[in-house]
Design a protein around this motif. Structure first.
Motif, PDB file in Angstrom:
ATOM      1  N   LEU A 113       0.832  -1.207   0.000  1.00 26.57           N
ATOM      2  CA  LEU A 113       0.000   0.000   0.000  1.00 26.57           C
ATOM      3  C   LEU A 113       0.869   1.260   0.000  1.00 26.57           C
ATOM      4  CD1 LEU A 113      -2.648  -1.198   2.602  1.00 26.57           C
ATOM      5  CD2 LEU A 113      -3.115  -0.665   0.197  1.00 26.57           C
ATOM      6  N   ALA A 114       1.969   1.196   0.745  1.00 22.43           N
ATOM      7  CA  ALA A 114       2.852   2.352   0.810  1.00 22.43           C
ATOM      8  C   ALA A 114       3.472   2.660  -0.556  1.00 22.43           C
ATOM      9  CB  ALA A 114       3.951   2.108   1.844  1.00 22.43           C
ATOM     10  N   PHE A 115       3.799   1.626  -1.324  1.00 20.12           N
ATOM     11  CA  PHE A 115       4.332   1.839  -2.668  1.00 20.12           C
ATOM     12  C   PHE A 115       3.284   2.463  -3.593  1.00 20.12           C
ATOM     13  CE2 PHE A 115       7.923  -1.195  -1.868  1.00 20.12           C
ATOM     14  CZ  PHE A 115       8.930  -0.340  -2.285  1.00 20.12           C
ATOM     15  N   SER A 131      11.479   8.772  -5.422  1.00 24.89           N
ATOM     16  CA  SER A 131      10.332   9.469  -4.850  1.00 24.89           C
ATOM     17  C   SER A 131       9.310   8.518  -4.245  1.00 24.89           C
ATOM     18  CB  SER A 131       9.657  10.328  -5.925  1.00 24.89           C
ATOM     19  OG  SER A 131       8.536  10.997  -5.405  1.00 24.89           O
ATOM     20  N   ALA A 132       8.945   7.470  -4.987  1.00 24.02           N
ATOM     21  CA  ALA A 132       7.921   6.539  -4.496  1.00 24.02           C
ATOM     22  C   ALA A 132       8.353   5.860  -3.202  1.00 24.02           C
ATOM     23  CB  ALA A 132       7.613   5.494  -5.561  1.00 24.02           C
ATOM     24  N   SER A 133       9.609   5.462  -3.134  1.00 25.51           N
ATOM     25  CA  SER A 133      10.121   4.799  -1.938  1.00 25.51           C
ATOM     26  C   SER A 133      10.183   5.752  -0.746  1.00 25.51           C
ATOM     27  CB  SER A 133      11.505   4.214  -2.216  1.00 25.51           C
ATOM     28  OG  SER A 133      11.446   3.239  -3.235  1.00 25.51           O
ATOM     29  N   ILE A 134      10.547   7.009  -1.002  1.00 25.86           N
ATOM     30  CA  ILE A 134      10.594   7.996   0.083  1.00 25.86           C
ATOM     31  C   ILE A 134       9.204   8.228   0.649  1.00 25.86           C
ATOM     32  CG2 ILE A 134      11.068  10.411   0.630  1.00 25.86           C
ATOM     33  CD1 ILE A 134      13.309  10.308  -1.483  1.00 25.86           C
ATOM     34  N   ALA A 352       9.200  -1.485  11.524  1.00 27.00           N
ATOM     35  CA  ALA A 352      10.580  -1.728  11.100  1.00 27.00           C
ATOM     36  C   ALA A 352      10.642  -2.765   9.975  1.00 27.00           C
ATOM     37  CB  ALA A 352      11.413  -2.186  12.296  1.00 27.00           C
ATOM     38  N   ILE A 353       9.855  -3.847  10.099  1.00 27.80           N
ATOM     39  CA  ILE A 353       9.849  -4.875   9.053  1.00 27.80           C
ATOM     40  C   ILE A 353       9.280  -4.307   7.755  1.00 27.80           C
ATOM     41  CG2 ILE A 353       8.898  -7.112   8.373  1.00 27.80           C
ATOM     42  CD1 ILE A 353       8.913  -7.888  11.338  1.00 27.80           C
ATOM     43  N   ALA A 354       8.202  -3.522   7.860  1.00 24.77           N
ATOM     44  CA  ALA A 354       7.606  -2.919   6.666  1.00 24.77           C
ATOM     45  C   ALA A 354       8.601  -1.992   5.968  1.00 24.77           C
ATOM     46  CB  ALA A 354       6.332  -2.166   7.039  1.00 24.77           C
ATOM     47  N   LEU A 355       9.375  -1.241   6.732  1.00 26.15           N
ATOM     48  CA  LEU A 355      10.398  -0.373   6.140  1.00 26.15           C
ATOM     49  C   LEU A 355      11.477  -1.192   5.436  1.00 26.15           C
ATOM     50  CD1 LEU A 355      10.843   2.318   8.948  1.00 26.15           C
ATOM     51  CD2 LEU A 355       9.862   2.664   6.674  1.00 26.15           C
ATOM     52  N   PHE A 356      11.839  -2.339   6.015  1.00 33.92           N
ATOM     53  CA  PHE A 356      12.807  -3.224   5.358  1.00 33.92           C
ATOM     54  C   PHE A 356      12.264  -3.730   4.019  1.00 33.92           C
ATOM     55  CE2 PHE A 356      14.120  -7.653   4.574  1.00 33.92           C
ATOM     56  CZ  PHE A 356      15.478  -7.441   4.327  1.00 33.92           C
ATOM     57  N   GLY A 361      11.722  -3.783  -1.991  1.00 35.99           N
ATOM     58  CA  GLY A 361      10.994  -3.383  -3.190  1.00 35.99           C
ATOM     59  C   GLY A 361      11.728  -2.337  -3.994  1.00 35.99           C
ATOM     60  N   THR A 362      12.436  -1.451  -3.323  1.00 36.78           N
ATOM     61  CA  THR A 362      13.211  -0.419  -4.008  1.00 36.78           C
ATOM     62  C   THR A 362      14.373  -1.036  -4.786  1.00 36.78           C
ATOM     63  OG1 THR A 362      12.671   1.170  -2.261  1.00 36.78           O
ATOM     64  CG2 THR A 362      14.530   1.697  -3.691  1.00 36.78           C
ATOM     65  N   LEU A 363      15.024  -2.003  -4.175  1.00 38.30           N
ATOM     66  CA  LEU A 363      16.159  -2.657  -4.836  1.00 38.30           C
ATOM     67  C   LEU A 363      15.727  -3.460  -6.056  1.00 38.30           C
ATOM     68  CD1 LEU A 363      18.188  -3.834  -1.694  1.00 38.30           C
ATOM     69  CD2 LEU A 363      18.666  -1.874  -3.192  1.00 38.30           C
ATOM     70  N   THR A 364      14.534  -4.062  -6.001  1.00 37.03           N
ATOM     71  CA  THR A 364      14.043  -4.827  -7.150  1.00 37.03           C
ATOM     72  C   THR A 364      13.464  -3.936  -8.239  1.00 37.03           C
ATOM     73  OG1 THR A 364      11.818  -5.096  -6.220  1.00 37.03           O
ATOM     74  CG2 THR A 364      13.459  -6.774  -5.659  1.00 37.03           C
ATOM     75  N   ARG A 365      13.210  -2.648  -7.883  1.00 37.11           N
ATOM     76  CA  ARG A 365      12.640  -1.664  -8.808  1.00 37.11           C
ATOM     77  C   ARG A 365      11.218  -2.015  -9.247  1.00 37.11           C
ATOM     78  NH1 ARG A 365      16.381   1.967 -10.580  1.00 37.11           N
ATOM     79  NH2 ARG A 365      18.567   1.461 -10.187  1.00 37.11           N
ATOM     80  N   GLN A 366      10.582  -2.953  -8.560  1.00 42.41           N
ATOM     81  CA  GLN A 366       9.184  -3.303  -8.829  1.00 42.41           C
ATOM     82  C   GLN A 366       8.478  -3.487  -7.488  1.00 42.41           C
ATOM     83  OE1 GLN A 366       9.779  -6.787 -11.420  1.00 42.41           O
ATOM     84  NE2 GLN A 366       8.877  -5.592 -13.083  1.00 42.41           N
TER      85      GLN A 366
END
Length: 462
Positions: A113-115, A131-134, A352-356, A361-366
């Motif tokens: 949902l955050a993404f 931007s999306a990850s921030i 904390a887990i959700a932030l991880f 998700g940011t590293l996979t770019r999807q």
């Protein structure tokens, strides 16, 4: 295995019927309804089939809600499904469920949902390359802190966001029904408004007459209806819960079904089946066709509101099962610490887990796709076990007072379990490596289960 813990969070009835309904509605009506109509249309042969699919999704959700209503009224507990599974199958299954919910299902849903929030917020105000990850990380931090304050703050926020969410869908549907022209030819998505969005493989393969695939169509429909089961986690906090839990489930599913039908009716009327199927931003395209680019931007605002509403409700209910894990297993005692109606440590760990997962998700770019794949198989597996627990508990504990009994027993529970089994198979077939990662995370709970049992046995021998 239960361990008495000082300063445990205490849960008292603080939610009214209206609060419960708005919490459930806010959970279910997330960003999915703004994305999945195009997928449903791409697998339907005509407009009537689209509307029937959304109606069927509401009926299936109501069947599941009736099953959960019996469990929630007979066993009101902040652990929700965790508590049902514990009574039906024992500590081991309950532990694995709570572990999976903490590491996969709920935290993955929060990150998902955050993404979505980040993607649409970036259309309004971009914050650079990530931007999306921030935005996603900021949403998780802000709403975790809000829930740490007090449930009164959280429920007030939830009520405001859910009300705005429902009003927004009603306004969009009204515009589509009364101000749109007849369905036009396919128009391209404006890349200046949605620079990060590409047509999906389903949309790219759509011909002038979409083919029929009922199974895949219902996968998307039921995904969009998901979340009503979270009512079980607030069952101990609803005033007059044994009556109002049933009412809240029935009312919320009815409201959601009506809104989904209304919105899809306006899409069918305003865009037509082929144009619906060809666009990934179908609601934005409807608004663009009626109000121009200003309408498309307004949809981004609505999706932001809808997603924030779902994030808040998901954080609220997710921490409750983490709290139950801490109450029952000494290895996770710290998760039970908190204040009245505020499982503080459970909220912090969940955040904390959700932030991880946002980082993953940011590293996979999807981000969005990764989180969908990650959560789906585990979610449907334990959903199936929750349905089976209804049969087990009816047989094992016949003398427990059941203020509400699911009608047409055992037909409706069997139907619900069959649907869960089908969705489990479908999620395993479609998710690929992401789903496998979720299964691995589930299995990682086994060493912790063994360790917890070892610690408990050693304590009992002393």
């Amino acid at each position: 295995m239960k361990l008495a813990v000082s300063r445990n969070a205490i849960f008292k009835p603080a939610l009214s019927l209206r609060d419960a309904i708005l919490t459930i509605v806010g959970l279910v009506i997330g960003a999915g309804i703004f994305e999945t109509p195009s997928f449903v249309a791409a697998n339907a042969s005509n407009e009537i089939m689209v509307l029937l699919a959304w109606l069927l999704g509401g009926v299936i959700s109501l069947v599941g809600a009736l099953c959960y209503a019996e469990l929630a009224t007979a066993y009101p507990h902040p652990g929700g499904s965790y508590y049902y599974l514990k009574r039906a199958f024992g500590n081991a299954i309950a532990f694995l469920f709570a572990w999976t919910r903490m590491s996969v299902i709920q935290t993955g849903s929060i990150a998902l949902l955050a993404f979505v929030f980040g993607d649409y917020a970036s259309q309004l105000w971009r914050l650079g390359s990530y931007s999306a990850s921030i935005y996603a990380a900021l949403a998780i931090v802000v709403f975790t802190l809000l829930n740490l304050l007090d449930i009164k703050q959280s429920k007030w926020t939830q009520n405001v966001l859910a009300t705005a969410q429902v009003l927004g869908i009603l306004i969009v549907s009204g515009i589509g029904l009364f101000f749109s022209s007849a369905p036009a030819s396919i128009l391209p998505v404006d890349s200046t408004i949605y620079p990060d969005i590409q047509l999906t493989e389903v949309a790219q393969s759509v011909s002038s007459v979409p083919s029929t695939n009922i199974g895949l169509m219902m996968v998307f429909v039921l995904l969009t209806y998901g979340g009503w089961n979270e009512a079980s986690y607030i069952s101990a906090e609803v005033r007059n819960g044994r009556l109002n839990i049933v009412r809240s489930l029935v009312w919320s599913v009815g409201i959601i079904t009506g809104l989904y039908l209304l919105l899809n009716w306006s899409l069918v009327r305003g865009l037509g089946l082929t144009r619906m199927a060809s666009s990934q931003v179908v609601v934005a395209e409807l608004m663009r066709s009626t109000l121009g680019e200003a309408g498309a931007v307004s949809i981004s605002c609505l999706v932001v509101i809808a997603t924030l509403c779902s994030i808040n409700a998901t954080i609220l209910t997710g921490a409750r099962s983490n709290y139950a894990l801490g109450r029952d297993f000494s290895l996770f005692t710290m998760l039970a610490r908190g204040r009245e109606n505020t499982p503080a440590n459970a909220l912090i760990v969940q955040g904390a887990i959700a932030l991880f997962l946002v980082l993953v998700g940011t590293l996979t770019r999807q981000g969005f796709e990764t989180m969908v794949d990650y959560t789906a198989p585990a979610f449907w597996f334990f959903f199936l076990l929750s349905g089976i627990s209804l049969f087990v508990l009816r047989q094992r504990e016949p003398n427990i007072e059941r203020p509400f009994k699911v009608p047409l027993y055992p037909i409706l529970p069997i139907l619900f379990c069959g649907i869960c089994l089908y969705m489990l198979q479908s999620s395993l077939a479609y998710t690929g490596y992401g789903g496998l990662l979720g299964v691995v995370a589930l299995l990682l709970g086994l060493p912790f289960l063994w360790w917890s049992q070892k610690v408990s046995n050693a304590t009992q021998r002393q």
